[in-house]
Design an enzyme around this catalytic site. Structure first.
Site, PDB file in Angstrom:
ATOM      1  N   ASP A 131       0.812  -1.228   0.000  1.00 28.73           N
ATOM      2  CA  ASP A 131       0.000   0.000   0.000  1.00 28.73           C
ATOM      3  C   ASP A 131       0.848   1.283   0.000  1.00 28.73           C
ATOM      4  O   ASP A 131       0.333   2.360  -0.310  1.00 28.73           O
ATOM      5  CB  ASP A 131      -0.928   0.026   1.224  1.00 28.73           C
ATOM      6  CG  ASP A 131      -1.822  -1.202   1.307  1.00 28.73           C
ATOM      7  OD1 ASP A 131      -2.097  -1.800   0.249  1.00 28.73           O
ATOM      8  OD2 ASP A 131      -2.234  -1.560   2.423  1.00 28.73           O
ATOM      9  N   MET A 187      -5.868  -2.554  -4.933  1.00 29.66           N
ATOM     10  CA  MET A 187      -5.789  -2.470  -3.464  1.00 29.66           C
ATOM     11  C   MET A 187      -5.169  -1.140  -3.036  1.00 29.66           C
ATOM     12  O   MET A 187      -4.935  -0.261  -3.867  1.00 29.66           O
ATOM     13  CB  MET A 187      -4.978  -3.644  -2.927  1.00 29.66           C
ATOM     14  CG  MET A 187      -5.738  -4.948  -2.918  1.00 29.66           C
ATOM     15  SD  MET A 187      -4.736  -6.260  -2.179  1.00 29.66           S
ATOM     16  CE  MET A 187      -5.976  -7.516  -1.913  1.00 29.66           C
ATOM     17  N   GLY A 188      -4.890  -1.026  -1.762  1.00 31.73           N
ATOM     18  CA  GLY A 188      -4.251   0.190  -1.252  1.00 31.73           C
ATOM     19  C   GLY A 188      -4.867   0.693   0.039  1.00 31.73           C
ATOM     20  O   GLY A 188      -4.460   1.708   0.575  1.00 31.73           O
ATOM     21  N   ARG A 189      -5.887  -0.027   0.496  1.00 32.06           N
ATOM     22  CA  ARG A 189      -6.599   0.364   1.723  1.00 32.06           C
ATOM     23  C   ARG A 189      -7.073   1.805   1.658  1.00 32.06           C
ATOM     24  O   ARG A 189      -7.743   2.144   0.723  1.00 32.06           O
ATOM     25  CB  ARG A 189      -5.692   0.159   2.942  1.00 32.06           C
ATOM     26  CG  ARG A 189      -5.916  -1.164   3.531  1.00 32.06           C
ATOM     27  CD  ARG A 189      -5.917  -1.179   5.049  1.00 32.06           C
ATOM     28  NE  ARG A 189      -6.322  -2.493   5.454  1.00 32.06           N
ATOM     29  CZ  ARG A 189      -5.572  -3.381   6.085  1.00 32.06           C
ATOM     30  NH1 ARG A 189      -4.355  -3.060   6.456  1.00 32.06           N
ATOM     31  NH2 ARG A 189      -6.048  -4.562   6.357  1.00 32.06           N
ATOM     32  N   GLU A 229      -9.544   0.557  -3.867  1.00 34.99           N
ATOM     33  CA  GLU A 229     -10.565  -0.149  -3.072  1.00 34.99           C
ATOM     34  C   GLU A 229     -11.147   0.707  -1.943  1.00 34.99           C
ATOM     35  O   GLU A 229     -12.277   0.496  -1.518  1.00 34.99           O
ATOM     36  CB  GLU A 229      -9.979  -1.441  -2.492  1.00 34.99           C
ATOM     37  CG  GLU A 229      -8.806  -1.188  -1.526  1.00 34.99           C
ATOM     38  CD  GLU A 229      -8.234  -2.448  -0.909  1.00 34.99           C
ATOM     39  OE1 GLU A 229      -8.721  -3.547  -1.186  1.00 34.99           O
ATOM     40  OE2 GLU A 229      -7.268  -2.311  -0.131  1.00 34.99           O
ATOM     41  N   ARG A 270     -17.242  -2.883 -17.970  1.00 32.65           N
ATOM     42  CA  ARG A 270     -16.857  -4.140 -17.322  1.00 32.65           C
ATOM     43  C   ARG A 270     -15.919  -3.820 -16.159  1.00 32.65           C
ATOM     44  O   ARG A 270     -15.254  -2.790 -16.155  1.00 32.65           O
ATOM     45  CB  ARG A 270     -16.108  -5.046 -18.294  1.00 32.65           C
ATOM     46  CG  ARG A 270     -16.951  -5.560 -19.431  1.00 32.65           C
ATOM     47  CD  ARG A 270     -17.909  -6.652 -18.972  1.00 32.65           C
ATOM     48  NE  ARG A 270     -18.511  -7.340 -20.092  1.00 32.65           N
ATOM     49  CZ  ARG A 270     -19.599  -6.943 -20.743  1.00 32.65           C
ATOM     50  NH1 ARG A 270     -20.205  -5.824 -20.373  1.00 32.65           N
ATOM     51  NH2 ARG A 270     -20.069  -7.637 -21.767  1.00 32.65           N
TER      52      ARG A 270
HETATM   53  O1  F6P Z   1      -2.362  -4.101   3.348  1.00 32.19           O
HETATM   54  C1  F6P Z   1      -2.233  -4.919   2.244  1.00 32.19           C
HETATM   55  C2  F6P Z   1      -3.577  -5.321   1.703  1.00 32.19           C
HETATM   56  O2  F6P Z   1      -3.347  -6.114   0.550  1.00 32.19           O
HETATM   57  C3  F6P Z   1      -4.535  -4.183   1.404  1.00 32.19           C
HETATM   58  O3  F6P Z   1      -4.233  -3.521   0.200  1.00 32.19           O
HETATM   59  C4  F6P Z   1      -5.847  -4.911   1.403  1.00 32.19           C
HETATM   60  O4  F6P Z   1      -6.933  -4.066   1.698  1.00 32.19           O
HETATM   61  C5  F6P Z   1      -5.669  -5.928   2.487  1.00 32.19           C
HETATM   62  O5  F6P Z   1      -4.282  -6.121   2.642  1.00 32.19           O
HETATM   63  C6  F6P Z   1      -6.330  -7.250   2.194  1.00 32.19           C
HETATM   64  O6  F6P Z   1      -6.184  -8.062   3.300  1.00 32.19           O
HETATM   65  P1  F6P Z   1      -6.459  -9.625   3.315  1.00 32.19           P
HETATM   66  O7  F6P Z   1      -5.294 -10.306   2.660  1.00 32.19           O
HETATM   67  O8  F6P Z   1      -6.566  -9.942   4.760  1.00 32.19           O
HETATM   68  O9  F6P Z   1      -7.708  -9.860   2.545  1.00 32.19           O
END
Ligand code: F6P
Length: 345
Positions: free
Chosen positions: A127, A169-171, A222, A269
């Site tokens: 992230d 991803m990226g929280r 996300e 899509r």
């Molecule tokens: O912090 C890394 C990360 O991949 C985030 O980008 C993502 O929201 C989260 O971990 C996903 O977590 P998990 O592997 O528990 O689903």
């Protein structure tokens, strides 16, 4: 000395390269190296394994973590912090290298602050949201995976005149989205730090289509919350929390794609890249960064400089305090978004 190593939080390309770096320097110095299994859980439950020259052989290109990982938070269970300290002493460890993101290193910082626990940190996360370092290892690999995916999606977008939404991803920060979006030539990027309304997002796509471009690539992070002109917002997440209080993100791409198709009439899509972003072998840049971080962490242990974290400032590896690194999230500065925005619409 006996030096423990643990890896906590989500797995990440480059973890094994750090383990190799720490172990190599420590072994050459004459220290013994001990692997702690599955993050803080290994210390809470006392699960260790030896890390000798054989165990660290062949690790540089290997994804995941040979030590296993977990999102165990010792501050969330009764007696777990005491267990960490007593298992550490029983294993006759003198120092710990904790490799992790804000959660894992937040625990390390607190243990050091409250108990003078001899720990140093290494900044890991795809992230890139950890403060006090320019980059965490694993980020470059994730950006590369996303960029490659965007390149591939371009061909379908172009052939079918479609809008392709790519969820990355990226929280709660948009580092992966912005960097891969710039690298992949995205036509719109939506990140938590820059709340663009759904109406404006659709307008930007319409403007582009009116210019004769019949397809678009939209990268959405996300953690982006859909916002509307009315002021209404909509976060897409599962409400179950992990031990660090994080919701499970994912799904915003679907909702956004639906909105775009409904409002613009363009066929849309969605592709959710998910854990592919964290899997497999690290890029050359991440291997080098992880190796340099590992060496620095081993040096910090050798010098007895605990409560510190290896960090990258410009091109130099330095050290910063764990407290500083974990005090707040490092968000995407507006200047980076401006670079991306020059190509929107
Ligand atoms: O912090 C890394 C990360 O991949 C985030 O980008 C993502 O929201 C989260 O971990 C996903 O977590 P998990 O592997 O528990 O689903």
């Amino acid at each position: 000395m006996r030096v423990g190593i643990l890896t906590g939080g989500g797995d990440c390309p480059g973890l094994n390269a750090v383990i190799r770096g720490v172990a190599r320097v420590s072994q050459v110095r004459g220290d013994e190296v001990v692997g702690v299994r599955e993050g803080w859980r290994g210390l809470v439950e006392g699960i260790f394994e030896p890390l000798g020259p054989r165990e660290i052989s062949g690790l540089l290109p290997r994804g995941g973590t040979i030590l296993g990982t977990s999102r165990t938070n010792p501050y969330k269970s009764e007696g777990a912090v005491d267990a960490v300290r007593s298992n550490f002493a029983a294993e006759r460890l003198d120092a710990l290298v904790a490799i992790g993101g804000e959660d894992t290193l937040g625990v390390a910082a607190r243990l050091h602050r409250e108990h003078d626990f001899p720990v140093v940190g290494v900044p890991k996360t795809i992230d890139n949201d950890l403060s006090a370092t320019d980059y965490t290892f694993g980020f470059d690999t994730a950006v590369w995976v996303c960029t490659e995916a965007i390149d591939r999606l371009h061909t379908t977008a172009e052939s079918h005149n479609r809008v392709m939404v790519v969820e990355v991803m990226g929280r709660h920060t948009g580092w992966i989205a912005v960097m891969s979006g710039i690298a992949g030539g995205a036509d719109l990027i939506l990140i938590p730090e820059q709340p663009v309304t759904v109406e404006d997002a659709c307008l930007a796509l319409e403007k582009r289509h009116n210019r004769g471009k019949d397809f678009s690539i939209v990268v959405v992070s996300e953690g982006y919350e859909l916002t509307y002109e009315s002021g209404e917002t909509r976060a897409v997440a599962e409400q179950t929390l992990d031990q660090f209080g994080h919701v499970r993100l994912g799904g915003v791409g679907d909702v956004l794609a639906h909105e775009i198709e409904e409002r613009t009439g363009y066929e849309t899509r969605v592709t959710v890249l998910g854990h592919v972003q964290r899997g497999g072998t690290p890029t050359a840049r991440d291997r080098v960064l992880a190796t340099r971080y590992g060496l620095k962490a081993a040096d910090l242990v050798g010098e007895g400089r605990f409560g510190r974290m290896a960090a990258l400032h410009g091109d130099a590896i330095v050290d910063v305090s764990l407290d500083e690194a974990t005090k707040e999230l490092k968000t995407v500065p507006p200047e980076w978004y401006e670079v991306a925005k020059a190509f929107f619409g």
